[in-house]
Design a protein around this motif. Structure first.
Motif, short mmCIF file in Angstrom:
data_model
loop_
_atom_site.label_atom_id
_atom_site.label_comp_id
_atom_site.label_asym_id
_atom_site.label_seq_id
_atom_site.Cartn_x
_atom_site.Cartn_y
_atom_site.Cartn_z
N ALA A 1 5.48 13.62 -1.17
CA ALA A 1 6.12 12.42 -1.73
C ALA A 1 7.45 12.14 -1.04
N VAL A 2 8.23 13.20 -0.80
CA VAL A 2 9.52 13.03 -0.12
C VAL A 2 9.30 12.53 1.31
N ALA B 1 -10.07 10.74 -6.26
CA ALA B 1 -9.62 9.37 -6.03
C ALA B 1 -8.28 9.37 -5.28
N LEU B 2 -7.39 10.28 -5.64
CA LEU B 2 -6.11 10.37 -4.93
C LEU B 2 -6.31 10.78 -3.48
N PHE B 3 -7.26 11.67 -3.23
CA PHE B 3 -7.55 12.07 -1.85
C PHE B 3 -7.94 10.85 -1.03
N PHE B 4 -8.83 10.04 -1.57
CA PHE B 4 -9.25 8.84 -0.83
C PHE B 4 -8.11 7.85 -0.67
N ILE C 1 0.85 -1.20 0.00
CA ILE C 1 0.00 0.00 0.00
C ILE C 1 0.88 1.25 0.00
N TRP C 2 1.92 1.25 0.84
CA TRP C 2 2.86 2.37 0.88
C TRP C 2 3.49 2.59 -0.50
N LEU C 3 3.92 1.50 -1.14
CA LEU C 3 4.55 1.59 -2.45
C LEU C 3 3.58 2.17 -3.48
N PHE C 4 2.35 1.71 -3.46
CA PHE C 4 1.34 2.21 -4.40
C PHE C 4 1.09 3.70 -4.16
N GLN C 5 0.95 4.08 -2.89
CA GLN C 5 0.75 5.49 -2.57
C GLN C 5 1.96 6.32 -2.99
N LEU C 6 3.15 5.82 -2.77
CA LEU C 6 4.36 6.54 -3.15
C LEU C 6 4.43 6.74 -4.66
N ILE C 7 4.15 5.70 -5.41
CA ILE C 7 4.18 5.81 -6.88
C ILE C 7 3.19 6.87 -7.34
N LEU C 8 1.99 6.86 -6.78
CA LEU C 8 0.98 7.84 -7.19
C LEU C 8 1.32 9.24 -6.68
N ALA C 9 1.93 9.35 -5.51
CA ALA C 9 2.35 10.66 -5.00
C ALA C 9 3.42 11.27 -5.91
N ILE C 10 4.39 10.46 -6.30
CA ILE C 10 5.44 10.95 -7.20
C ILE C 10 4.84 11.27 -8.57
N GLY C 11 3.96 10.41 -9.06
CA GLY C 11 3.29 10.68 -10.34
C GLY C 11 2.50 11.96 -10.31
N LEU C 12 1.80 12.19 -9.20
CA LEU C 12 1.03 13.43 -9.05
C LEU C 12 1.97 14.64 -9.05
N ALA C 13 3.05 14.55 -8.30
CA ALA C 13 4.01 15.66 -8.22
C ALA C 13 4.62 15.95 -9.59
N VAL C 14 4.97 14.91 -10.33
CA VAL C 14 5.53 15.10 -11.67
C VAL C 14 4.49 15.73 -12.59
N TRP C 15 3.26 15.21 -12.55
CA TRP C 15 2.19 15.73 -13.41
C TRP C 15 1.94 17.21 -13.13
N LEU C 16 1.83 17.55 -11.85
CA LEU C 16 1.59 18.94 -11.48
C LEU C 16 2.76 19.84 -11.88
N SER C 17 3.97 19.33 -11.75
CA SER C 17 5.15 20.09 -12.16
C SER C 17 5.16 20.33 -13.66
N LEU C 18 4.83 19.29 -14.43
CA LEU C 18 4.77 19.43 -15.89
C LEU C 18 3.66 20.37 -16.32
N ALA C 19 2.51 20.30 -15.65
CA ALA C 19 1.41 21.21 -15.98
C ALA C 19 1.83 22.66 -15.74
N THR C 20 2.51 22.89 -14.61
CA THR C 20 2.99 24.23 -14.29
C THR C 20 4.03 24.68 -15.32
N LEU C 21 4.99 23.81 -15.61
CA LEU C 21 6.04 24.14 -16.57
C LEU C 21 5.45 24.42 -17.95
N ASN C 22 4.50 23.60 -18.37
CA ASN C 22 3.87 23.81 -19.68
C ASN C 22 3.18 25.17 -19.76
#
Length: 161
Positions: free
Chosen positions: A92-93, A150-153, A7-28
Motif C-alpha cells: 500500500a505504501v 478478487a483482490l488478486f485480480f 484505477i490507481w485510487l481504487f486499488q490504493l483504497i482496497l490495498a489500505i483496506g486490506l492492510a487494515v483488515w489484516l492488521s485488525l485480524a492479527t491484533l484481535n
C-alpha cells in the motif's frame, strides 16, 4: 479524472483496506489469544457435533482435544496473518508512492499469505466436518477466500487508457 488515476485510487483504497483488515485480524487474535484458541479448539474437538441434536458420524474420530495443538494452529494462523499484514502495508505504501510494479509484488505476497491462512482454516474446518454444524463459519471462510481472489485480480489488472 483520467481513468488510470481512478484505477490507481481504487486499488490504493482496497490495498489500505486490506492492510487494515489484516492488521485488525492479527491484533484481535493476539489480544484475544485464549478465546481464539478456544474457537479453534471448538472446531478441532468437533464440539458442535456433540451438542443437541447430536450428529453421529464416523468423522468424530478425527477430533483433536489437545490444547497444545489448538495453540499451535492459532500460532500458525497468526504468523501468516502478521506476514500478510506486513506485506499488504508495504504494498500500500509503495502504491501510494507511485511504485506500482513493486507494490504489486508486495500485495501479491500478502495475498499469498492471506490465501494460505484462509485455506488452512477452510481445509482444517473441512477435515473436522464443520459443514455439518458450523455452516456460517464455512461460508465466512469461503467468502473471505473469494475476497482474496478478487483482490488478486484487481491488483494484477492492467487497464489500457
Amino acid at each position: 479524472m483520467p481513468l488510470p488515476h481512478t484505477i490507481w485510487l481504487f486499488q490504493l483504497i482496497l490495498a489500505i483496506g486490506l492492510a487494515v483488515w489484516l492488521s485488525l485480524a492479527t491484533l484481535n487474535n493476539l489480544q484475544g489469544f485464549h478465546g481464539s484458541v478456544w474457537a479453534i479448539g471448538n472446531t478441532m474437538r468437533m464440539d458442535s457435533l456433540r451438542q443437541d441434536p447430536t450428529t453421529t458420524t464416523p468423522l468424530l474420530r478425527r477430533a483433536i482435544t489437545s490444547l497444545a495443538v489448538h495453540r499451535l494452529a492459532l500460532l500458525l494462523v497468526l504468523a501468516l496473518q502478521a506476514a500478510s499484514a506486513a506485506c499488504a502495508w508495504t504494498g500500500a505504501v509503495m502504491l501510494l508512492g507511485g511504485s506500482a510494479a513493486q507494490a504489486q509484488s508486495w500485495l501479491n505476497l500478502g495475498l499469498c499469505a492471506m490465501a494460505a491462512f484462509l485455506l488452512l482454516m477452510h481445509l482444517g474446518g473441512l477435515w473436522f466436518a464443520y459443514w455439518i454444524a458450523q455452516e456460517g463459519l464455512q461460508g465466512t471462510h469461503l467468502a473471505m477466500l473469494l475476497w482474496c481472489m478478487a483482490l488478486f485480480f484487481l491488483f494484477n489488472l492492467r487497464w489500457a487508457a
